[in-house]
Design a protein around this motif. Structure first.
Motif, PDB file in Angstrom:
ATOM      1  N   PHE A  11       0.851  -1.193   0.000  1.00 48.83           N
ATOM      2  CA  PHE A  11       0.000   0.000   0.000  1.00 48.83           C
ATOM      3  C   PHE A  11       0.880   1.233   0.000  1.00 48.83           C
ATOM      4  O   PHE A  11       1.878   1.296   0.719  1.00 48.83           O
ATOM      5  CB  PHE A  11      -0.905   0.015   1.242  1.00 48.83           C
ATOM      6  N   VAL A  12       0.480   2.234  -0.768  1.00 44.89           N
ATOM      7  CA  VAL A  12       1.105   3.556  -0.681  1.00 44.89           C
ATOM      8  C   VAL A  12      -0.020   4.578  -0.669  1.00 44.89           C
ATOM      9  O   VAL A  12      -0.900   4.557  -1.546  1.00 44.89           O
ATOM     10  CB  VAL A  12       2.065   3.820  -1.864  1.00 44.89           C
ATOM     11  N   GLY A  13      -0.021   5.466   0.314  1.00 43.58           N
ATOM     12  CA  GLY A  13      -1.073   6.478   0.403  1.00 43.58           C
ATOM     13  C   GLY A  13      -0.931   7.260   1.688  1.00 43.58           C
ATOM     14  O   GLY A  13       0.163   7.349   2.267  1.00 43.58           O
TER      15      GLY A  13
ATOM     16  N   VAL B  31      -4.977   5.869   6.165  1.00 42.98           N
ATOM     17  CA  VAL B  31      -5.385   4.688   5.385  1.00 42.98           C
ATOM     18  C   VAL B  31      -4.290   3.613   5.451  1.00 42.98           C
ATOM     19  O   VAL B  31      -4.581   2.423   5.550  1.00 42.98           O
ATOM     20  CB  VAL B  31      -5.743   5.067   3.927  1.00 42.98           C
ATOM     21  N   ALA B  32      -3.036   4.046   5.441  1.00 43.07           N
ATOM     22  CA  ALA B  32      -1.923   3.076   5.554  1.00 43.07           C
ATOM     23  C   ALA B  32      -2.048   2.279   6.846  1.00 43.07           C
ATOM     24  O   ALA B  32      -1.861   1.059   6.869  1.00 43.07           O
ATOM     25  CB  ALA B  32      -0.581   3.806   5.520  1.00 43.07           C
ATOM     26  N   GLU B  33      -2.391   2.973   7.914  1.00 42.23           N
ATOM     27  CA  GLU B  33      -2.503   2.309   9.209  1.00 42.23           C
ATOM     28  C   GLU B  33      -3.672   1.308   9.192  1.00 42.23           C
ATOM     29  O   GLU B  33      -3.551   0.184   9.676  1.00 42.23           O
ATOM     30  CB  GLU B  33      -2.722   3.371  10.291  1.00 42.23           C
TER      31      GLU B  33
ATOM     32  N   SER C 260      -2.728  -7.307   8.227  1.00 43.81           N
ATOM     33  CA  SER C 260      -1.948  -8.127   9.164  1.00 43.81           C
ATOM     34  C   SER C 260      -2.869  -9.038   9.960  1.00 43.81           C
ATOM     35  O   SER C 260      -2.583 -10.228  10.129  1.00 43.81           O
ATOM     36  CB  SER C 260      -1.172  -7.261  10.156  1.00 43.81           C
ATOM     37  N   ALA C 261      -3.980  -8.476  10.431  1.00 42.84           N
ATOM     38  CA  ALA C 261      -4.914  -9.289  11.225  1.00 42.84           C
ATOM     39  C   ALA C 261      -5.472 -10.437  10.388  1.00 42.84           C
ATOM     40  O   ALA C 261      -5.818 -11.495  10.924  1.00 42.84           O
ATOM     41  CB  ALA C 261      -6.050  -8.418  11.751  1.00 42.84           C
ATOM     42  N   ASN C 262      -5.533 -10.238   9.080  1.00 42.56           N
ATOM     43  CA  ASN C 262      -6.019 -11.301   8.196  1.00 42.56           C
ATOM     44  C   ASN C 262      -4.891 -12.209   7.707  1.00 42.56           C
ATOM     45  O   ASN C 262      -5.063 -12.965   6.743  1.00 42.56           O
ATOM     46  CB  ASN C 262      -6.768 -10.689   6.993  1.00 42.56           C
ATOM     47  N   GLY C 263      -3.734 -12.104   8.339  1.00 41.53           N
ATOM     48  CA  GLY C 263      -2.648 -13.048   8.079  1.00 41.53           C
ATOM     49  C   GLY C 263      -1.824 -12.762   6.837  1.00 41.53           C
ATOM     50  O   GLY C 263      -1.101 -13.628   6.348  1.00 41.53           O
ATOM     51  N   LYS C 264      -1.912 -11.550   6.309  1.00 44.64           N
ATOM     52  CA  LYS C 264      -1.169 -11.246   5.083  1.00 44.64           C
ATOM     53  C   LYS C 264       0.162 -10.552   5.406  1.00 44.64           C
ATOM     54  O   LYS C 264       0.278  -9.883   6.420  1.00 44.64           O
ATOM     55  CB  LYS C 264      -1.990 -10.321   4.184  1.00 44.64           C
ATOM     56  N   ARG C 265       1.101 -10.713   4.506  1.00 45.20           N
ATOM     57  CA  ARG C 265       2.317  -9.895   4.593  1.00 45.20           C
ATOM     58  C   ARG C 265       1.937  -8.516   4.072  1.00 45.20           C
ATOM     59  O   ARG C 265       1.269  -8.403   3.043  1.00 45.20           O
ATOM     60  CB  ARG C 265       3.397 -10.523   3.734  1.00 45.20           C
ATOM     61  N   VAL C 266       2.354  -7.474   4.768  1.00 40.26           N
ATOM     62  CA  VAL C 266       1.934  -6.136   4.328  1.00 40.26           C
ATOM     63  C   VAL C 266       3.033  -5.084   4.529  1.00 40.26           C
ATOM     64  O   VAL C 266       3.751  -5.106   5.521  1.00 40.26           O
ATOM     65  CB  VAL C 266       0.596  -5.712   5.005  1.00 40.26           C
ATOM     66  N   GLN C 267       3.167  -4.244   3.523  1.00 40.27           N
ATOM     67  CA  GLN C 267       3.998  -3.043   3.633  1.00 40.27           C
ATOM     68  C   GLN C 267       3.066  -1.882   3.315  1.00 40.27           C
ATOM     69  O   GLN C 267       2.347  -1.930   2.327  1.00 40.27           O
ATOM     70  CB  GLN C 267       5.194  -3.078   2.680  1.00 40.27           C
TER      71      GLN C 267
ATOM     72  N   GLY D 209       4.917  -1.713   8.787  1.00 40.45           N
ATOM     73  CA  GLY D 209       5.200  -3.055   8.291  1.00 40.45           C
ATOM     74  C   GLY D 209       6.667  -3.343   8.074  1.00 40.45           C
ATOM     75  O   GLY D 209       7.023  -4.465   7.750  1.00 40.45           O
ATOM     76  N   GLY D 210       7.502  -2.319   8.240  1.00 40.97           N
ATOM     77  CA  GLY D 210       8.944  -2.606   8.292  1.00 40.97           C
ATOM     78  C   GLY D 210       9.636  -2.816   6.969  1.00 40.97           C
ATOM     79  O   GLY D 210      10.833  -2.600   6.873  1.00 40.97           O
ATOM     80  N   SER D 211       8.927  -3.230   5.928  1.00 44.59           N
ATOM     81  CA  SER D 211       9.627  -3.519   4.679  1.00 44.59           C
ATOM     82  C   SER D 211       9.544  -2.338   3.722  1.00 44.59           C
ATOM     83  O   SER D 211       8.453  -1.897   3.361  1.00 44.59           O
ATOM     84  CB  SER D 211       9.007  -4.754   4.029  1.00 44.59           C
ATOM     85  N   SER D 212      10.690  -1.855   3.299  1.00 38.20           N
ATOM     86  CA  SER D 212      10.712  -0.802   2.283  1.00 38.20           C
ATOM     87  C   SER D 212      10.303  -1.391   0.944  1.00 38.20           C
ATOM     88  O   SER D 212      10.169  -2.602   0.800  1.00 38.20           O
ATOM     89  CB  SER D 212      12.114  -0.199   2.194  1.00 38.20           C
ATOM     90  N   ILE D 213      10.163  -0.517  -0.037  1.00 39.25           N
ATOM     91  CA  ILE D 213       9.622  -0.953  -1.318  1.00 39.25           C
ATOM     92  C   ILE D 213      10.733  -0.959  -2.376  1.00 39.25           C
ATOM     93  O   ILE D 213      11.700  -0.208  -2.259  1.00 39.25           O
ATOM     94  CB  ILE D 213       8.425  -0.036  -1.691  1.00 39.25           C
ATOM     95  N   TYR D 214      10.637  -1.753  -3.370  1.00 37.17           N
ATOM     96  CA  TYR D 214      11.555  -2.027  -4.504  1.00 37.17           C
ATOM     97  C   TYR D 214      12.988  -2.330  -4.052  1.00 37.17           C
ATOM     98  O   TYR D 214      13.271  -2.412  -2.870  1.00 37.17           O
ATOM     99  CB  TYR D 214      11.435  -0.995  -5.625  1.00 37.17           C
ATOM    100  N   GLY D 215      13.890  -2.502  -5.014  1.00 38.86           N
ATOM    101  CA  GLY D 215      15.257  -2.920  -4.671  1.00 38.86           C
ATOM    102  C   GLY D 215      15.236  -4.318  -4.068  1.00 38.86           C
ATOM    103  O   GLY D 215      14.260  -5.063  -4.221  1.00 38.86           O
ATOM    104  N   MET D 216      16.282  -4.678  -3.349  1.00 41.57           N
ATOM    105  CA  MET D 216      16.330  -6.030  -2.759  1.00 41.57           C
ATOM    106  C   MET D 216      15.259  -6.234  -1.697  1.00 41.57           C
ATOM    107  O   MET D 216      14.791  -7.348  -1.482  1.00 41.57           O
ATOM    108  CB  MET D 216      17.720  -6.313  -2.182  1.00 41.57           C
ATOM    109  N   GLU D 217      14.849  -5.138  -1.018  1.00 40.98           N
ATOM    110  CA  GLU D 217      13.751  -5.256  -0.052  1.00 40.98           C
ATOM    111  C   GLU D 217      12.488  -5.728  -0.772  1.00 40.98           C
ATOM    112  O   GLU D 217      11.690  -6.479  -0.225  1.00 40.98           O
ATOM    113  CB  GLU D 217      13.467  -3.901   0.605  1.00 40.98           C
ATOM    114  N   GLY D 218      12.309  -5.248  -1.991  1.00 44.31           N
ATOM    115  CA  GLY D 218      11.148  -5.641  -2.791  1.00 44.31           C
ATOM    116  C   GLY D 218      11.206  -7.109  -3.160  1.00 44.31           C
ATOM    117  O   GLY D 218      10.200  -7.819  -3.076  1.00 44.31           O
ATOM    118  N   VAL D 219      12.373  -7.573  -3.552  1.00 48.25           N
ATOM    119  CA  VAL D 219      12.522  -8.999  -3.893  1.00 48.25           C
ATOM    120  C   VAL D 219      12.194  -9.842  -2.662  1.00 48.25           C
ATOM    121  O   VAL D 219      11.479 -10.836  -2.739  1.00 48.25           O
ATOM    122  CB  VAL D 219      13.960  -9.300  -4.406  1.00 48.25           C
ATOM    123  N   ARG D 220      12.690  -9.410  -1.519  1.00 50.42           N
ATOM    124  CA  ARG D 220      12.413 -10.168  -0.294  1.00 50.42           C
ATOM    125  C   ARG D 220      10.932 -10.101   0.063  1.00 50.42           C
ATOM    126  O   ARG D 220      10.344 -11.087   0.499  1.00 50.42           O
ATOM    127  CB  ARG D 220      13.271  -9.650   0.870  1.00 50.42           C
ATOM    128  N   PHE D 221      10.311  -8.940  -0.136  1.00 52.94           N
ATOM    129  CA  PHE D 221       8.900  -8.803   0.230  1.00 52.94           C
ATOM    130  C   PHE D 221       8.019  -9.724  -0.617  1.00 52.94           C
ATOM    131  O   PHE D 221       7.064 -10.314  -0.113  1.00 52.94           O
ATOM    132  CB  PHE D 221       8.435  -7.343   0.059  1.00 52.94           C
TER     133      PHE D 221
END
Ligand code: NAD
Length: 505
Positions: free
Chosen positions: A233-235, A239-241, A248-255, A467-479
């Motif tokens: 999500f970006v916004g 809304v991000a919160e 997260s409560a629904n068990g998804k990985r989220v940034q 959610g701790g994970s940044s977007i794109y780059g190697m963080e994106g590959v890991r996400f």
């Protein structure tokens, strides 16, 4: 009246894209899309229903099976082709952005370029995703790890970068072997269809990339669907919160990347011509509708007066007008509602006692029919004012004067947002101390908008990222992948009998 209804009905419709084609919807809700430079309706976007979301997730889930098993070199080939096609059509995409968002063409093109660089990065997916291997970790025992795709991934994006922010997400998600559903902003939804068409032309199988248009109904339905594995999500921060907590409560990985208030700290030894040039671009470019825009200037010591001397003529010279005219520096705001909200912050700043140095409400351009506001500058803004504390997301710069460098650092660190910040100085020690001590995710040293390139990662701190994970780059590959580690041995290496103690090598 009937004439008006007929005109609206004849407007271009922006539909969903599901399973490799434009998809009809039973929705009876449509949102208006405006040409922000004229204020005229230019399209209507479908507000997807839960049934539309269900169809998209079903298509994505089915497509995932084959796509995740597609050799990585073939997945990379789609990315190579996509980059060629985006390059081919970039003038058309820039014009779409200029019309619906309001960015000036040169700025729109720059945002496409920054997104394209993520496609370039995703072309290297065979190298990025390869795992690690350890031979003989025990006698006859080998261990290796690999990254496998998550499944159905969702991207929910804001209005201010209809090209760049989706491109931060789907190229890597797809290259990693996931299927993807994009829910773009309902305010400028047309680019999303363009991505779908180009990916289709690039040879992506149906269902791997889908577009669900709409608002919170579509978003909440995606967040509730148990087949969705990961959400980007970006916004805005509220809304991000919400997205972060629900997904997260629904068990998804989220940034979830949120809003910002980016400070630029000016030390007295800085080159004030450079600072003023940086500020007009970073503060007023894209009408301040950038999450990395500089909105709060912090002057240290006696730097405010020399800065103002350089800044004011530059603000006066700014050319404000329609995005389709490439000679303009700054275009309109996205909607009338947003323009009015930004204007209300200028009213508020005055009420709060800040000194209004340049008043964008009085700019000549505001007499035009589009959603224009002139560049605005407040001085003597203090940290207890709402114009300092809140994200305005428009062409409004504030100046807060501090006595010392430490005071400036404390001010930045006390702010709830921590997306980007910059310092302008010739003093290497001060810059180094700033880079190390500042509580912000992206830092510029004599660089006003330090958006990391595609091979680094983008993300803020504090209430700018959940959610701790940044977007794109190697963080994106890991996400967009999950790690699997395999330990193996073959019959000749297995000793007879059961072993009840913790395995050691
Ligand atoms: P927004 O939060 O209003 O909308 C973002 C997305 O969420 C849209 O797709 C929208 O349809 C959806 N949405 C809106 N309200 C919702 C709700 N109540 N429930 C579920 N979904 C909802 O943001 P915006 O106004 O489109 O974009 C501007 C904001 O985005 C600014 O705050 C800006 O700082 C931020 N932004 C942040 C970054 C970053 O990288 N941190 C980048 C770009 C923009």
């Amino acid at each position: 009246m009937a004439e008006k209804a007929a005109a609206i009905d004849a407007l271009r419709k922006v539909p969903n894209w599901i399973n490799g084609q434009v998809a009809a919807s039973d929705s009876d809700r449509y949102g208006d899309v405006f040409d922000s430079a004229t204020g005229e309706r230019c399209a209507q976007v479908v507000m997807s229903t839960e049934a539309d979301v269900d169809a998209a997730v079903t298509a994505a889930q089915e497509a995932f099976v084959g796509w995740s098993r597609t050799p990585v070199l073939r997945r990379a080939k789609v990315m190579f082709k996509l980059r060629e096609l985006i390059d081919r059509d970039r003038a058309e995409i820039a014009a779409l952005i200029a019309q619906e968002h309001g960015k000036v063409l040169h700025d729109a093109d720059g945002s496409i370029q920054r997104g394209l660089e993520v496609v370039d990065f995703a072309c290297g997916i065979p190298h990025l995703i390869k795992g690690e291997y350890s031979d003989q970790v025990g006698t006859g025992v080998d261990t290796w790890s690999m990254r496998q795709p998550m499944g159905v991934c969702v991207g929910i994006t804001p209005f201010n970068f209809p090209a760049m922010v989706p491109l931060w997400m789907f190229p890597l998600a797809i290259a990693c072997g996931n299927s993807f559903i994009l829910k773009p902003s309902e305010k400028d939804p047309s680019c999303a269809l363009k991505w779908a068409e180009l990916l289709h032309e690039a040879g992506l199988p149906p269902g791997v990339f889908n577009v669900v248009q709409g608002d919170h109904v579509a978003v909440n339905s995606l967040l509730a669907d148990e087949r969705v594995a990961a959400v980007s999500f970006v916004g805005s921060t509220p809304v991000a919160e919400h997205v972060y907590k629900t997904a997260s409560a629904n068990g998804k990985r989220v940034q979830a990347l949120g809003g910002a208030k980016n400070h630029l700290v000016v030390l007295p030894d800085a080159d004030m011509d450079q600072v003023a040039d940086a500020l007009v671009g970073a503060g007023y470019g894209s009408a301040g509708e950038r999450c990395m825009a500089i909105s709060a200037v912090v002057t240290v010591g006696d730097s405010a007066e020399p800065l103002l001397e350089k800044l004011l003529p530059r603000i006066a010279a700014l050319k404000v007008g329609p995005g389709m005219d490439n000679s303009n520096d700054m275009g309109p705001l996205i909607t009338a509602e947003h323009r009015d909200k930004v204007r209300s912050y200028i009213d508020l700043g005055e009420e709060e006692g800040a000194t209004l140095v340049v008043d964008g409400r009085k700019h000549e351009i505001t007499k035009s029919p589009g959603y224009f506001l002139g560049p605005t500058l407040f001085d003597h803004v203090t940290s207890d004012m709402r114009v300092y504390q809140e994200e305005i997301f428009g062409p409004v710069l504030t100046i807060t004067r501090t006595g010392t460098f430490d005071e400036a650092i404390d001010l930045v660190n006390a702010h709830e947002y921590g997306n980007g910040t910059a310092i302008f100085t010739r003093d290497g020690d001060a810059a180094r101390e700033f880079a190390n001590g500042i509580q912000v995710g992206m830092v510029g040293i004599n660089v006003p908008i330090p958006v990391p390139l595609a091979f680094h990662s983008f993300g803020g701190w504090k209430r700018s990222l959940f959610g701790g994970s940044s977007i794109y780059g190697m963080e994106g590959v890991r996400f967009y992948t999950r790690l699997k580690t395999i330990t193996s041995r073959w019959p000749t290496g297995i000793r007879a009998g059961a072993d009840f103690s913790m395995p050691t090598m």
